[in-house]
Every structure is written in structure tokens, then in C-alpha cells.
Scaffold this active site. Sequence first.
Site, PDB file in Angstrom:
ATOM      1  N   ASP A  13      39.139  37.573 -23.207  1.00 56.85           N
ATOM      2  CA  ASP A  13      37.738  37.203 -23.011  1.00 56.85           C
ATOM      3  C   ASP A  13      37.466  35.739 -23.337  1.00 56.85           C
ATOM      4  O   ASP A  13      36.389  35.379 -23.788  1.00 56.85           O
ATOM      5  CB  ASP A  13      36.808  38.120 -23.836  1.00 56.85           C
ATOM      6  CG  ASP A  13      37.130  39.574 -23.590  1.00 56.85           C
ATOM      7  OD1 ASP A  13      37.223  39.959 -22.422  1.00 56.85           O
ATOM      8  OD2 ASP A  13      37.325  40.328 -24.565  1.00 56.85           O
ATOM      9  N   LYS A  16      38.767  33.111 -18.926  1.00 60.96           N
ATOM     10  CA  LYS A  16      39.841  32.746 -17.979  1.00 60.96           C
ATOM     11  C   LYS A  16      39.367  32.836 -16.545  1.00 60.96           C
ATOM     12  O   LYS A  16      39.768  32.058 -15.699  1.00 60.96           O
ATOM     13  CB  LYS A  16      41.051  33.691 -18.141  1.00 60.96           C
ATOM     14  CG  LYS A  16      41.767  33.551 -19.456  1.00 60.96           C
ATOM     15  CD  LYS A  16      42.971  34.470 -19.515  1.00 60.96           C
ATOM     16  CE  LYS A  16      42.610  35.932 -19.529  1.00 60.96           C
ATOM     17  NZ  LYS A  16      41.973  36.415 -20.745  1.00 60.96           N
ATOM     18  N   GLY A  40      38.596  42.174 -17.345  1.00 70.35           N
ATOM     19  CA  GLY A  40      37.298  42.033 -16.686  1.00 70.35           C
ATOM     20  C   GLY A  40      36.970  40.563 -16.586  1.00 70.35           C
ATOM     21  O   GLY A  40      36.911  39.876 -17.597  1.00 70.35           O
ATOM     22  N   HIS A  41      36.826  40.064 -15.382  1.00 69.34           N
ATOM     23  CA  HIS A  41      36.493  38.661 -15.180  1.00 69.34           C
ATOM     24  C   HIS A  41      35.109  38.567 -14.564  1.00 69.34           C
ATOM     25  O   HIS A  41      34.852  39.227 -13.564  1.00 69.34           O
ATOM     26  CB  HIS A  41      37.475  38.021 -14.185  1.00 69.34           C
ATOM     27  CG  HIS A  41      38.834  37.782 -14.764  1.00 69.34           C
ATOM     28  ND1 HIS A  41      39.928  37.504 -13.995  1.00 69.34           N
ATOM     29  CD2 HIS A  41      39.251  37.772 -16.036  1.00 69.34           C
ATOM     30  CE1 HIS A  41      40.967  37.337 -14.787  1.00 69.34           C
ATOM     31  NE2 HIS A  41      40.583  37.495 -16.026  1.00 69.34           N
ATOM     32  N   GLN A 224      44.238  39.670 -20.201  1.00 68.53           N
ATOM     33  CA  GLN A 224      44.304  39.794 -21.661  1.00 68.53           C
ATOM     34  C   GLN A 224      44.744  38.445 -22.255  1.00 68.53           C
ATOM     35  O   GLN A 224      44.366  37.430 -21.708  1.00 68.53           O
ATOM     36  CB  GLN A 224      45.221  40.943 -22.106  1.00 68.53           C
ATOM     37  CG  GLN A 224      44.664  42.322 -21.762  1.00 68.53           C
ATOM     38  CD  GLN A 224      44.980  42.730 -20.340  1.00 68.53           C
ATOM     39  OE1 GLN A 224      46.108  42.653 -19.915  1.00 68.53           O
ATOM     40  NE2 GLN A 224      43.985  43.173 -19.622  1.00 68.53           N
TER      41      GLN A 224
END
Length: 427
Positions: A13, A16, A40-41, A224
Site C-alpha cells: 500500500d 505503487k 489492490g491498486h 505487496q
Amino acid sequence: MGATVVVGTQWGDEGKGKLTDLLAAEMEMVVRYQGGHNAGHTIVVGEESFALQLVPSGVLYDHITPVIANGVVVDPFVLLDELAMLEARGIDTSRLQVSGNAHLILPYHQQLDVLSERRLGSAKLGTTKRGIGPAYADKATRIGLRLQDLFDPGIFREKLEAALREKNPLLAKVYNKLGYDAGVLADKYLTECRPALEPYVADTVASVHEALEAGREVLFEGAQATFLDLDHGTYPFVTSSNPVAGGACVGAGVGPRHIARVIGITKAYTTRVGSGPFPAEVAGPVADRLVMAGAEFGTNTGRRRRVGWLDLVMLRHAVRLNSLSELAITKLDVLDSLEAVKVCVAYEIDGRRSAAMPYHQSDVHRARPVLEELAGWCAPLGDVTRPSDLPAEAADYLRFVECEAGVPITLVGVGPRRRQLVRRPGP
Ligand code: IMP
């Protein structure tokens, strides 16, 4: 120029997605090399926000070939849903390539992830409950199914039956749950996923090498982060793959000599979701301020993230583990309103000061942060785009971090939008 790897230097988180998306403008191929839909992006384009889990963020650009490589674990229904969502919002997904060697996350993986967390009780890992660990475990014990198996129905059924001969008794005897019917499950995947995924499945090792040989810019996007790495993270509170930069080689099928540039993404403070040690963690009003200013809630799970100061012990270790060539600092603007900004420069373990990451996990659990206080800038950074326009205190903070890390900070994020970025001179 060879390939670039983007890797998180903390517990995930770090932002990225936004950085990868920005770099994508210069890239022709963006490759995910590990993890699955535990990632999750969130990418903000104009007024629109896209939350992606599996598809590389480069999909938002017409000139990019997005690739899901062999090291990723794929829940085909999640992938199909994500593709449908993107298409419905006008994004062309037809360039996506998915490796036939990528392993499948099947319903029993997800169920076993949930059940095993429940069984662990207070010792739980705090996984995303997406079936990631059980799918990688099956890959390692060689009872996993791969995407390519969907295209040989006989093999698919055979492998599924073999896997269920182990999973069904586990579900029944350890967890008192009903098992799966191999025939019914195979029919579902072969009829619903196979035709829909067929256009996307490719020999991605060949595609990545063709791109590299043609001199195209290839970006490997780690999901990650370094301290969630199965080998180098805070085990067992880690994910089940290798996000470190070296993971790109295995997870996409390239040798290390192809990697020319490794960019570490570091949030200006630290967050963690799930259990595990967190030496620089803060609680109370400062934590609440960081959580609210940084909107620190999981993209996928909605969980409130744990927060702490920037940890330079971790950062220096991440520089080594990933051979970082440069750093991108994200969310610097989240610190805008603080009168003083703290950074963890060392750990104190049983009365001894250590500037290096302890190798023994018990020491990491016992470590107390040695904090240094820097002056805050108490000014909004959201509109700053040139390094010379940064307040002196913010510039000092960046210089301090880059000096401690030993690598230059080339990008600084000052807000969620694409334009909210300060570029600093590179190495
Ligand atoms: P898993 O990857 O679902 O098995 O979860 C293992 C650990 O990694 C848990 O602590 C999760 O919270 C953490 N984790 C997995 N994916 C992410 C991510 O994308 N961001 C932050 N933490 C993650």
C-alpha cells in the site's frame, strides 16, 4: 535501457499503482510477476478512479501490453469480473496477456484460507482471505492447476480430481465441511472460464523476451512489498510469494541481467494491514490523523490500516534486498499538517541500539523505535511540481531520507492525481 522493476519497500500500500501508472507513460509492456487479487491498486485518471486487483495498471494506456505472468495466482472469475468492469468503463482490455503457467485459485483455496484463519484465532495472520496462500502451497506441493489446464479438459478433470482427493478429506475431517464434486466444479470452469479467457492466454515468457530483444521498455510491477516477502519479510506474517525485485526474474521468466533499474516505492510514513510486528507503529491521535489524511483503509478489504512513522531500518534493508537504484516517496502531503515529523532511525532491542534489521524474528517483535524528530512544513504540498518549490523543511526531510537510504529520491508524490508529482534529478 533494460527492464525496470517497481517494488514496495514496506508492507504494501505504498502507492505503487499510481507510480506504476505514471511510469507506464514511458513503457510499452507492464508485467505483474507475483501475488494475486490480494493486491489492490487505485489509480485516479481525471475525475475517474479505477480499483484494480489483478490486471496491471498499464491497461489504462492504449500503447501498453499488460501482462499477468507465470508467478501470479489467478482466480479466473475475479479476472473476468475485472475485465468486464474495465470494458464497461470504456477501457480496451484486448491487449492483455495472461500466462498459461499461472496457477489457478479455486474455490477450495479461498475456503481453506478463511477456515485456517478462523482456526488460528488470535494467532491469525490477517490474510486477505483470497486463497493466495493455499494456492501457492498447492503450486509448491505440485497439486496445483494452471491456466493452461483449462485448454486440455481431460487433464483439467484429472488434476482437479487428484487435488480434491486431498482437499475433501481435509475439509471434512479437520474443518467439518462438505467437500467439492470434481465433475461439477470442472464443468463450471470449463464452460464459464475457458472460452472467456482463451483470447488472453499466451506464452508470456516469449512475449516479454520479444519485447526486451526489440529494445522496448518493460516494467515489472511488484504487488505487496518487501516485508511481506515469503523469504525476506516478517515471516509468518507475510504473503506466500516473492515481491522483492528478484521475484520478477522467477515470476516472469527473465534473467537478472535484464533488470537495469529498480525503483523502491516508500510511503512517507508506514502502514501495515494484518498481524505482525511493526516497530515504528503509532497509536492515538497521531495515528488517527495519519489514517484520515492518508485514507488508510484497504482498497480490497476496507480494513483500517495500522500506521507508524517512516522506518529507516526497514528502508535500508529494502535497499539491499532489492538492489534499489532509486526511491519514489509517496503521500508526502499526508504529513502536511504535522508540526513535527518523526522517523525511526534505529531499533532498541533489550537496551541495545541496532541500525540494522535484526535477523531473528523475536528481536523484530521486541524492537522499540529510536525516533528522530524533524521539523514539519505545515503547508499544503498538493500543487507543488518543482523541487525548488518545496518548503525548506520538506526538502530537508527528503534529503535526510535519501542520505540514510543511500539512494536518490527521484519522484515525490504529493497527492492522488497523476499531476501531483515532483520529479527530482535522477542518478
Ligand atoms: P495474503 O497475501 O492474503 O495471504 O495475506 C498475507 C499478509 O499479506 C496479510 O498480512 C495481508 O494483510 C498482507 N497483504 C496481502 N496483500 C497485500 C497488499 O496488497 N497490501 C498490503 N498488505 C497485503
